[in-house]
Design a protein around this motif. Structure first.
Motif, short mmCIF file in Angstrom:
data_model
loop_
_atom_site.label_atom_id
_atom_site.label_comp_id
_atom_site.label_asym_id
_atom_site.label_seq_id
_atom_site.Cartn_x
_atom_site.Cartn_y
_atom_site.Cartn_z
N LEU A 163 -55.78 123.07 56.45
CA LEU A 163 -55.83 121.61 56.34
C LEU A 163 -57.22 121.02 56.54
N ALA A 164 -58.04 121.65 57.35
CA ALA A 164 -59.36 121.10 57.68
C ALA A 164 -60.40 121.52 56.65
N ASP A 165 -61.39 120.67 56.49
CA ASP A 165 -62.52 121.03 55.63
C ASP A 165 -63.48 121.97 56.35
N ARG A 166 -63.55 121.83 57.66
CA ARG A 166 -64.38 122.68 58.51
C ARG A 166 -63.73 122.76 59.87
N TRP A 167 -63.90 123.89 60.55
CA TRP A 167 -63.42 123.98 61.92
C TRP A 167 -64.16 125.11 62.62
N GLY A 168 -64.10 125.08 63.93
CA GLY A 168 -64.75 126.12 64.71
C GLY A 168 -64.54 125.85 66.19
N TRP A 169 -65.32 126.53 67.00
CA TRP A 169 -65.23 126.32 68.45
C TRP A 169 -66.61 126.54 69.04
N GLN A 170 -66.79 126.02 70.22
CA GLN A 170 -68.07 126.17 70.92
C GLN A 170 -67.82 126.09 72.41
N PRO A 171 -68.67 126.74 73.21
CA PRO A 171 -68.56 126.60 74.66
C PRO A 171 -68.80 125.14 75.06
N GLU A 172 -68.08 124.70 76.07
CA GLU A 172 -68.27 123.35 76.59
C GLU A 172 -68.05 123.39 78.09
N GLY A 173 -69.11 123.19 78.85
CA GLY A 173 -69.01 123.28 80.30
C GLY A 173 -68.50 124.66 80.69
N ALA A 174 -67.49 124.69 81.56
CA ALA A 174 -66.90 125.96 81.98
C ALA A 174 -65.85 126.45 80.99
N GLY A 175 -65.55 125.66 79.97
CA GLY A 175 -64.51 126.01 79.01
C GLY A 175 -65.03 126.04 77.59
N LYS A 176 -64.24 125.47 76.70
CA LYS A 176 -64.60 125.47 75.29
C LYS A 176 -64.03 124.23 74.61
N SER A 177 -64.52 123.98 73.42
CA SER A 177 -64.02 122.91 72.58
C SER A 177 -63.70 123.50 71.21
N ILE A 178 -62.49 123.27 70.74
CA ILE A 178 -62.11 123.67 69.38
C ILE A 178 -62.09 122.39 68.57
N TRP A 179 -62.72 122.40 67.41
CA TRP A 179 -62.87 121.18 66.63
C TRP A 179 -62.51 121.44 65.17
#
Length: 155
Positions: free
Chosen positions: A106-122
């Motif tokens: 469904l998404a045109d782009r997606w990924g993940w990255q570290p964020e603080g002590a956790g992560k962000s999936i976008w």
């Protein structure tokens, strides 16, 4: 350019997924994205999948964010687990394991990255002029998965 950002905190209770969908629908409507628009349908589905993954697989609270920078809508779900997302290849009879395939479709782009002590999936979905009606059907349930838009660690 001004970017509108909205966010909500998500608890670890599975009922939070429904609350996140209701919250997202109200924010989309407030930004002029009609709920019968295919963009809204796709966004609600990826939000549901990403929040479900955070609630089910991390056991940690999360934050759902939406950004409206103009021609693209960006969704992020940040949690406090440093464990990276893991794609699963669900069999035909399995009831789970298709969430990231759905996001990819469904998404045109997606990924993940570290964020603080956790992560962000976008993920990002581009607004398409004149696009309305139901979201396109996706052949997700049978066959090999072809990773073609995955961006890892923001690269």
């Amino acid at each position: 350019m001004q970017v509108l950002q909205v966010q909500m905190e998500v608890g670890v209770d599975p009922s939070e997924v429904g609350r996140a969908r209701r919250w997202a629908r109200s924010r989309l409507a407030g930004c002029g994205i009609g709920l019968d628009d295919s963009l809204a349908e796709a966004l609600i589905l990826v939000i549901s999948e990403l929040v479900t993954n955070a609630v089910v697989h991390t056991g940690c609270p999360a934050v759902l964010r939406m950004f409206f920078p103009g021609g693209t809508v960006r969704v992020e779900v940040a949690d406090f687990s440093a464990r990276p997302p893991r794609r699963r290849c669900a069999g035909g009879d399995e009831t789970g394991g298709r969430g990231l395939e759905l996001v990819d479709g469904l998404a045109d782009r997606w990924g993940w990255q570290p964020e603080g002590a956790g992560k962000s999936i976008w993920c990002e979905i581009d607004r398409r002029p004149g696009a309305s009606g139901p979201a396109p059907a996706l052949p997700l349930w049978g066959g090999a998965f072809e990773p073609h838009r995955v961006l890892t660690n923001g690269a």
